[in-house]
Design a protein around this motif. Structure first.
Motif, PDB file in Angstrom:
ATOM      1  N   ARG A   1       0.836  -1.191   0.000  1.00  0.00           N
ATOM      2  CA  ARG A   1       0.000   0.000   0.000  1.00  0.00           C
ATOM      3  C   ARG A   1       0.878   1.251   0.000  1.00  0.00           C
ATOM      4  NH1 ARG A   1      -3.720   0.701   5.011  1.00  0.00           N
ATOM      5  NH2 ARG A   1      -4.476  -1.293   4.296  1.00  0.00           N
ATOM      6  N   TRP A   2       0.523   2.209  -0.834  1.00  0.00           N
ATOM      7  CA  TRP A   2       1.274   3.469  -0.929  1.00  0.00           C
ATOM      8  C   TRP A   2       0.915   4.336   0.262  1.00  0.00           C
ATOM      9  CZ3 TRP A   2       5.216   4.590  -3.862  1.00  0.00           C
ATOM     10  CH2 TRP A   2       5.603   5.908  -4.034  1.00  0.00           C
ATOM     11  N   THR A   3       1.907   4.752   1.033  1.00  0.00           N
ATOM     12  CA  THR A   3       1.655   5.514   2.245  1.00  0.00           C
ATOM     13  C   THR A   3       2.248   6.912   2.108  1.00  0.00           C
ATOM     14  OG1 THR A   3       3.715   4.723   3.236  1.00  0.00           O
ATOM     15  CG2 THR A   3       1.742   3.409   3.645  1.00  0.00           C
ATOM     16  N   TYR A   4       1.977   7.738   3.104  1.00  0.00           N
ATOM     17  CA  TYR A   4       2.547   9.087   3.113  1.00  0.00           C
ATOM     18  C   TYR A   4       4.066   9.038   3.265  1.00  0.00           C
ATOM     19  CZ  TYR A   4      -2.106  11.067   3.444  1.00  0.00           C
ATOM     20  OH  TYR A   4      -3.390  11.422   3.181  1.00  0.00           O
ATOM     21  N   ARG A   5       4.556   8.010   3.933  1.00  0.00           N
ATOM     22  CA  ARG A   5       6.004   7.869   4.080  1.00  0.00           C
ATOM     23  C   ARG A   5       6.661   7.631   2.714  1.00  0.00           C
ATOM     24  NH1 ARG A   5       9.200   3.430   7.793  1.00  0.00           N
ATOM     25  NH2 ARG A   5      11.237   4.352   7.492  1.00  0.00           N
ATOM     26  N   ASP A   6       6.042   6.814   1.885  1.00  0.00           N
ATOM     27  CA  ASP A   6       6.553   6.610   0.528  1.00  0.00           C
ATOM     28  C   ASP A   6       6.483   7.897  -0.278  1.00  0.00           C
ATOM     29  OD1 ASP A   6       6.990   3.886   1.045  1.00  0.00           O
ATOM     30  OD2 ASP A   6       4.935   3.387   0.484  1.00  0.00           O
ATOM     31  N   GLU A   7       5.409   8.646  -0.091  1.00  0.00           N
ATOM     32  CA  GLU A   7       5.260   9.919  -0.808  1.00  0.00           C
ATOM     33  C   GLU A   7       6.358  10.906  -0.402  1.00  0.00           C
ATOM     34  OE1 GLU A   7       3.234  12.085  -3.641  1.00  0.00           O
ATOM     35  OE2 GLU A   7       2.533  10.162  -2.903  1.00  0.00           O
ATOM     36  N   LEU A   8       6.626  11.003   0.905  1.00  0.00           N
ATOM     37  CA  LEU A   8       7.685  11.898   1.375  1.00  0.00           C
ATOM     38  C   LEU A   8       9.066  11.436   0.910  1.00  0.00           C
ATOM     39  CD1 LEU A   8       6.539  12.722   5.000  1.00  0.00           C
ATOM     40  CD2 LEU A   8       6.696  14.280   3.073  1.00  0.00           C
ATOM     41  N   LYS A   9       9.282  10.129   0.898  1.00  0.00           N
ATOM     42  CA  LYS A   9      10.563   9.611   0.432  1.00  0.00           C
ATOM     43  C   LYS A   9      10.770   9.920  -1.041  1.00  0.00           C
ATOM     44  CE  LYS A   9      13.291   5.397   0.167  1.00  0.00           C
ATOM     45  NZ  LYS A   9      13.322   3.954   0.383  1.00  0.00           N
ATOM     46  N   GLN A  10       9.728   9.751  -1.839  1.00  0.00           N
ATOM     47  CA  GLN A  10       9.844  10.062  -3.260  1.00  0.00           C
ATOM     48  C   GLN A  10      10.057  11.562  -3.467  1.00  0.00           C
ATOM     49  OE1 GLN A  10       6.421   9.138  -5.598  1.00  0.00           O
ATOM     50  NE2 GLN A  10       7.486   9.473  -7.522  1.00  0.00           N
TER      51      GLN A  10
END
Length: 85
Positions: free
Chosen positions: A24-33
């Protein structure tokens, strides 16, 4: 012929997946990207943070009476007298 090692039918490569293929795509992945891909955005975040800290420090100094926005020569001489005495 290997008569002692019964398990000779092992696979050459590991059949398990190295990492999960779907998560699942999370906010942590969004911030990392964002942090790794967006150089202009990083500059804006750092500049905005520094300006925000500067404004907060100036507001704190002004609230405590350490920052005089409209200083007069009398105020300057008064502070010099305090420093000398």
């Amino acid at each position: 012929m290997n008569i002692f090692n019964k398990n000779t039918n092992k696979p050459v490569h590991d059949l398990r997946k190295a990492e999960p293929t779907h998560h699942r795509w999370t906010y942590r992945d969004e911030l990392k990207q964002f942090w790794t891909m967006n150089k202009a955005g990083i500059g804006l975040v750092i500049t905005g943070t520094c300006i925000g800290i500067l404004i907060a420090m100036m507001g704190f100094a002004f609230a405590n009476g350490h920052l005089h926005m409209f200083s007069t020569p009398q105020n300057v001489y008064e502070h010099l007298a305090e420093v000398v005495l």
